[in-house]
Design an enzyme around this catalytic site. Structure first.
Site, short mmCIF file in Angstrom:
data_model
loop_
_atom_site.label_atom_id
_atom_site.label_comp_id
_atom_site.label_asym_id
_atom_site.label_seq_id
_atom_site.Cartn_x
_atom_site.Cartn_y
_atom_site.Cartn_z
N ALA A 189 -3.39 6.53 -2.55
CA ALA A 189 -2.98 5.88 -1.29
C ALA A 189 -4.20 5.22 -0.66
O ALA A 189 -4.53 5.46 0.49
CB ALA A 189 -2.35 6.90 -0.35
N GLY A 190 -4.88 4.37 -1.46
CA GLY A 190 -6.02 3.60 -0.95
C GLY A 190 -5.55 2.18 -0.64
O GLY A 190 -4.36 1.95 -0.36
N ILE A 192 -5.29 -0.67 -2.48
CA ILE A 192 -4.32 -1.31 -3.39
C ILE A 192 -2.97 -0.62 -3.29
O ILE A 192 -1.92 -1.28 -3.20
CB ILE A 192 -4.85 -1.31 -4.84
N GLU A 211 -1.48 11.03 -3.41
CA GLU A 211 -2.90 10.87 -3.08
C GLU A 211 -3.60 12.21 -3.26
O GLU A 211 -3.15 13.24 -2.76
CB GLU A 211 -3.03 10.35 -1.65
N ALA A 276 -3.52 3.30 -8.98
CA ALA A 276 -4.46 2.57 -8.11
C ALA A 276 -5.45 3.57 -7.53
O ALA A 276 -5.40 3.91 -6.35
CB ALA A 276 -3.71 1.85 -7.00
N GLY A 278 -8.89 3.37 -7.74
CA GLY A 278 -10.24 2.84 -7.58
C GLY A 278 -10.61 1.89 -8.70
O GLY A 278 -9.84 1.70 -9.66
N HIS A 451 -4.98 -16.44 27.64
CA HIS A 451 -3.78 -15.63 27.87
C HIS A 451 -2.54 -16.46 27.57
O HIS A 451 -2.49 -17.62 27.96
CB HIS A 451 -3.74 -15.16 29.32
P1 FAD Z 1 -14.72 -10.47 -10.19
O1 FAD Z 1 -13.85 -11.15 -9.20
O2 FAD Z 1 -14.20 -9.28 -10.90
O3 FAD Z 1 -15.23 -11.57 -11.18
C1 FAD Z 1 -16.02 -11.27 -12.28
C2 FAD Z 1 -15.85 -12.38 -13.30
O4 FAD Z 1 -16.81 -12.19 -14.32
C3 FAD Z 1 -14.50 -12.36 -13.99
O5 FAD Z 1 -13.94 -13.64 -13.93
C4 FAD Z 1 -14.81 -11.95 -15.43
O6 FAD Z 1 -13.95 -12.55 -16.38
C5 FAD Z 1 -16.22 -12.46 -15.58
N1 FAD Z 1 -17.03 -11.73 -16.58
C6 FAD Z 1 -17.18 -10.38 -16.69
N2 FAD Z 1 -18.05 -10.08 -17.68
C7 FAD Z 1 -18.45 -11.26 -18.19
C8 FAD Z 1 -19.34 -11.63 -19.23
N3 FAD Z 1 -20.03 -10.72 -19.91
N4 FAD Z 1 -19.49 -12.96 -19.50
C9 FAD Z 1 -18.81 -13.91 -18.82
N5 FAD Z 1 -17.96 -13.61 -17.81
C10 FAD Z 1 -17.79 -12.31 -17.50
N6 FAD Z 1 -11.26 -8.06 -1.77
C11 FAD Z 1 -11.25 -8.60 -0.53
O7 FAD Z 1 -12.31 -8.86 0.03
N7 FAD Z 1 -10.07 -8.87 0.11
C12 FAD Z 1 -8.88 -8.60 -0.46
O8 FAD Z 1 -7.84 -8.85 0.15
C13 FAD Z 1 -8.85 -8.04 -1.75
N8 FAD Z 1 -7.69 -7.77 -2.36
C14 FAD Z 1 -7.70 -7.26 -3.64
C15 FAD Z 1 -6.48 -7.00 -4.25
C16 FAD Z 1 -6.44 -6.47 -5.53
C17 FAD Z 1 -5.12 -6.18 -6.18
C18 FAD Z 1 -7.67 -6.24 -6.23
C19 FAD Z 1 -7.65 -5.71 -7.63
C20 FAD Z 1 -8.88 -6.51 -5.62
C21 FAD Z 1 -8.90 -7.01 -4.32
N9 FAD Z 1 -10.10 -7.28 -3.66
C22 FAD Z 1 -10.09 -7.78 -2.39
C23 FAD Z 1 -11.40 -7.03 -4.30
C24 FAD Z 1 -11.96 -8.36 -4.83
O9 FAD Z 1 -11.04 -8.92 -5.73
C25 FAD Z 1 -13.28 -8.09 -5.53
O10 FAD Z 1 -14.16 -7.44 -4.62
C26 FAD Z 1 -13.92 -9.40 -5.98
O11 FAD Z 1 -13.08 -10.10 -6.85
C27 FAD Z 1 -15.25 -9.10 -6.68
O12 FAD Z 1 -15.86 -10.30 -7.02
P2 FAD Z 1 -16.89 -10.41 -8.22
O13 FAD Z 1 -17.20 -11.87 -8.34
O14 FAD Z 1 -17.98 -9.46 -8.03
O15 FAD Z 1 -16.10 -9.94 -9.50
P1 NAD Z 2 -9.48 2.86 -3.19
O1 NAD Z 2 -10.78 3.54 -3.36
O2 NAD Z 2 -9.24 2.06 -1.96
O3 NAD Z 2 -8.30 3.93 -3.25
C1 NAD Z 2 -8.12 4.78 -4.33
C2 NAD Z 2 -7.39 6.01 -3.82
O4 NAD Z 2 -7.01 6.79 -4.94
C3 NAD Z 2 -8.28 6.91 -2.95
O5 NAD Z 2 -7.59 7.24 -1.78
C4 NAD Z 2 -8.56 8.11 -3.84
O6 NAD Z 2 -8.73 9.30 -3.11
C5 NAD Z 2 -7.30 8.15 -4.67
N1 NAD Z 2 -7.44 8.83 -5.96
C6 NAD Z 2 -8.49 8.79 -6.82
N2 NAD Z 2 -8.21 9.52 -7.93
C7 NAD Z 2 -6.96 10.01 -7.77
C8 NAD Z 2 -6.11 10.82 -8.56
N3 NAD Z 2 -6.50 11.26 -9.76
N4 NAD Z 2 -4.88 11.13 -8.08
C9 NAD Z 2 -4.47 10.67 -6.87
N5 NAD Z 2 -5.25 9.91 -6.07
C10 NAD Z 2 -6.46 9.57 -6.53
O7 NAD Z 2 -9.29 1.99 -4.51
P2 NAD Z 2 -8.15 0.96 -4.88
O8 NAD Z 2 -7.05 1.01 -3.92
O9 NAD Z 2 -7.88 1.17 -6.32
O10 NAD Z 2 -8.92 -0.41 -4.73
C11 NAD Z 2 -10.09 -0.67 -5.51
C12 NAD Z 2 -11.05 -1.53 -4.76
O11 NAD Z 2 -10.54 -2.83 -4.61
C13 NAD Z 2 -11.34 -0.99 -3.39
O12 NAD Z 2 -12.65 -0.47 -3.39
C14 NAD Z 2 -11.24 -2.14 -2.46
O13 NAD Z 2 -12.48 -2.38 -1.84
C15 NAD Z 2 -10.84 -3.33 -3.31
N6 NAD Z 2 -9.65 -3.92 -2.68
C16 NAD Z 2 -9.78 -4.47 -1.46
C17 NAD Z 2 -8.68 -4.97 -0.82
C18 NAD Z 2 -8.84 -5.54 0.54
O14 NAD Z 2 -9.96 -5.84 0.93
N7 NAD Z 2 -7.76 -5.77 1.27
C19 NAD Z 2 -7.43 -4.90 -1.43
C20 NAD Z 2 -7.34 -4.30 -2.67
C21 NAD Z 2 -8.46 -3.83 -3.29
#
Ligand code: FAD
Ligand code: NAD
Length: 479
Positions: A189-190, A192, A211, A276, A278, A451
């Site tokens: 319940a994080g 995602i 969770e 989901a 982490g 406002h």
């Molecule tokens: P990434 O976006 O993971 O990009 C890494 C890139 O590197 C990829 O395109 C991959 O193909 C490429 N790559 C990897 N290894 C290699 C290699 N060896 N050679 C060439 N290319 C390579 N964050 C927010 O701030 N707001 C949100 O609302 C939000 N929502 C999210 C929802 C979901 C479902 C998920 C999964 C994540 C969300 N996040 C959100 C988190 C956010 O997506 C990540 O923090 C962000 O994408 C990280 O950026 P990055 O560039 O570090 O890595």
């Molecule tokens: P998260 O860390 O937010 O939540 C994971 C949850 O899973 C935690 O509450 C943890 O206690 C629980 N958990 C871990 N192991 C477990 C188990 N074995 N059984 C039951 N519960 C368990 O991670 P996420 O939701 O997977 O998201 C990953 C990352 O992507 C986050 O760090 C977040 O920063 C990023 N993200 C950001 C946004 C946003 O900015 N709106 C949206 C999606 C994802």
């Protein structure tokens, strides 16, 4: 194509592509190596964020919110419509259109700024060089003045619930469902879990969230987390804390999940199960053993405050290094790194990074929580303003939640802001700006707010810090 660049970026996600564009804007010859290709072999830029993260999840959150409003709230405004139905395929097609538009936009920006896009898998080798392996296994070595590693992160798997991409899915699978599951299980319940659980709950799924921790959203201010938990419960998210999933098995087209909690062993059957729990850094096979790069104990590339690795001229940014896994954090690190390469003294204020959970209402935060201030022994004051007392929130039929502002008791400097409520992300952003300018709660209190706006709730919370709020009964005595 030259094989020599001032900057070579590995990874075209929000950390890498922003770094590449900025580097080119600063006049540095820049290449970005990305391994992600579409079914036509064309490079896919934008990383997790644009393709399978921030953007598609927000597209589905917005679509499902509109649907739920039409079904559950329009009548409050006197709007009578037939019970609406959802066309999941059309919703998914709209999401994909948004993704395609944005990803194409990044390719256009690369062209416009003169960033060379290289398709292949990059690896840092000794001497700050990058070895690129293409789909055919051909290797090229790029000479780089500076290397920026931005390879991102991948979902964590847990042994009791192995992802099969059909019934047991990760966040990517949860963004692609073709029909609304009648019963949806979510492990974790994080962020995602809450966002994607909300999407499918709004569309009609019965959602059970398992969770592990006893505390809901422990990183959030606990007053805000408790309020959020109440709201989510009312929306029908069945969040079960303190559970340990012991197994997940697909039987007759459904997932049977077993878990234990303080009351004993339980089992549930779901049509789909989202895992989901982490994300972890994608740091395997990314550098040679003589590259000089090292990892910390959790697999993140070790960097200092300026994102410098232990290897000269090699930097790492975004999800692959310490700090919150947020797109904007990685992008800012990218800009900092290339500006420093170009000779500027840019730094990041890591105390001022906002985070948001895009449920409805949103949950957003910046700075310290009340529990952190208590643990650190900081003398603080708090101002809280409920949206139930906001004229604009009532007018919008969107008045759940509150704004909470924390300030230093002695200096009045703002230390944190925590919001659950409508437009929480944008409200917190106002306080991020104030904090960046070293503002006091009184500075905000003395600022004129339009406002009727939701922002007035931030103003009132700032006033409430010293017991001066107008539209609620102040708990503290006015001084
Ligand atoms: P990434 O976006 O993971 O990009 C890494 C890139 O590197 C990829 O395109 C991959 O193909 C490429 N790559 C990897 N290894 C290699 C290699 N060896 N050679 C060439 N290319 C390579 N964050 C927010 O701030 N707001 C949100 O609302 C939000 N929502 C999210 C929802 C979901 C479902 C998920 C999964 C994540 C969300 N996040 C959100 C988190 C956010 O997506 C990540 O923090 C962000 O994408 C990280 O950026 P990055 O560039 O570090 O890595
Ligand atoms: P998260 O860390 O937010 O939540 C994971 C949850 O899973 C935690 O509450 C943890 O206690 C629980 N958990 C871990 N192991 C477990 C188990 N074995 N059984 C039951 N519960 C368990 O991670 P996420 O939701 O997977 O998201 C990953 C990352 O992507 C986050 O760090 C977040 O920063 C990023 N993200 C950001 C946004 C946003 O900015 N709106 C949206 C999606 C994802």
């Amino acid at each position: 194509m030259s094989d020599k660049y001032d900057v070579v970026v590995i990874g075209g996600g929000p950390a890498g592509y922003v770094a590449a564009i900025k580097a080119a804007q600063l006049g540095l010859s820049t290449a970005c190596v990305e391994q992600w290709v579409d079914d036509k072999g064309k490079v896919v830029l934008g990383g997790t964020c644009c393709n399978i993260g921030c953007i598609p999840s927000k597209a589905l959150l917005d679509s499902s919110h509109k649907f739920a409003e039409a079904r559950d709230r329009f009548a409050h405004h006197g709007i009578e419509i037939e019970s609406p139905s959802i066309d999941v395929a059309a919703m998914q097609a709209r999401k994909q259109k948004v993704v395609t538009q944005l990803v194409g936009g990044i390719a256009g920006l690369f062209k416009h700024n003169g960033v060379t896009s290289i398709i292949g898998t990059g690896k840092v080798i000794a001497g700050a060089k990058v070895e690129v392996t293409d789909a055919a296994g051909e290797q090229t070595v790029l000479e780089a003045g500076n290397v920026i590693v931005a390879a991102g992160s991948v979902p964590v798997n847990i042994p009791p619930a192995p992802v099969d991409n059909e019934y047991i899915i990760d966040s990517t699978g949860a963004l692609e469902l073709e029909e609304v599951p009648a019963r949806l299980g979510v492990i974790g319940a994080g962020v995602i879990g809450l966002e994607l659980g909300s999407v499918w709950r709004r569309l009609g799924s019965e959602v059970v969230m398992l969770e592990a921790l006893e505390e809901f959203l422990p990183m959030m201010d606990q007053q805000i987390a408790k309020e959020a938990a109440k709201i989510f419960k009312k929306q029908g998210l069945d969040i079960r804390l303190g559970t340990r999933v012991t197994g997940a098995e697909v039987v007759d087209g459904a997932v049977q999940v077993t878990y234990s909690n303080a009351e004993g062993e339980h089992s549930e059957t779901f049509d789909k199960l989202i895992v989901a729990v982490g994300r972890k850094p994608r740091s395997e096979e990314l550098f040679s053993s003589d590259s000089g790069i090292s990892l910390d104990e959790r697999g993140f590339i070790y960097v200092n405050d300026f994102c410098e690795t232990e290897a000269p001229h090699v930097y790492a940014i975004g999800d692959i290094v310490r700090g919150p896994m947020l797109a904007h954090k990685g992008s800012e690190e990218g800009i900092m790194v290339v500006e420093r390469i170009a000779g500027k003294q840019t730094q990041i204020n890591y105390d001022c990074i906002p985070s948001v959970i895009y449920t409805h209402p949103e949950v957003a935060a910046v700075g310290k929580t009340e529990q952190e201030l208590k643990a650190e022994g900081v003398d603080y004051k708090a101002g809280v303003f409920p949206f139930a007392a906001s004229g604009r929130a009532l007018a919008a039929d969107d008045s759940e939640g509150m704004v909470k502002l924390l300030a230093d008791a002695e200096t009045d400097r703002i230390l944190g802001c925590h919001v659950v409520g409508p437009s929480a992300a944008d409200l917190v952003q106002q306080v991020v700006i104030a904090m960046e300018f070293g503002s006091s709660a009184e500075d905000l209190a003395l600022t004129v707010f339009g406002h009727p706006t939701l922002s007035e709730a931030v103003h009132e919370a700032a006033l409430a810090v010293d017991g001066h709020a107008i539209h609620i009964a102040n708990r503290k005595k006015r001084s």
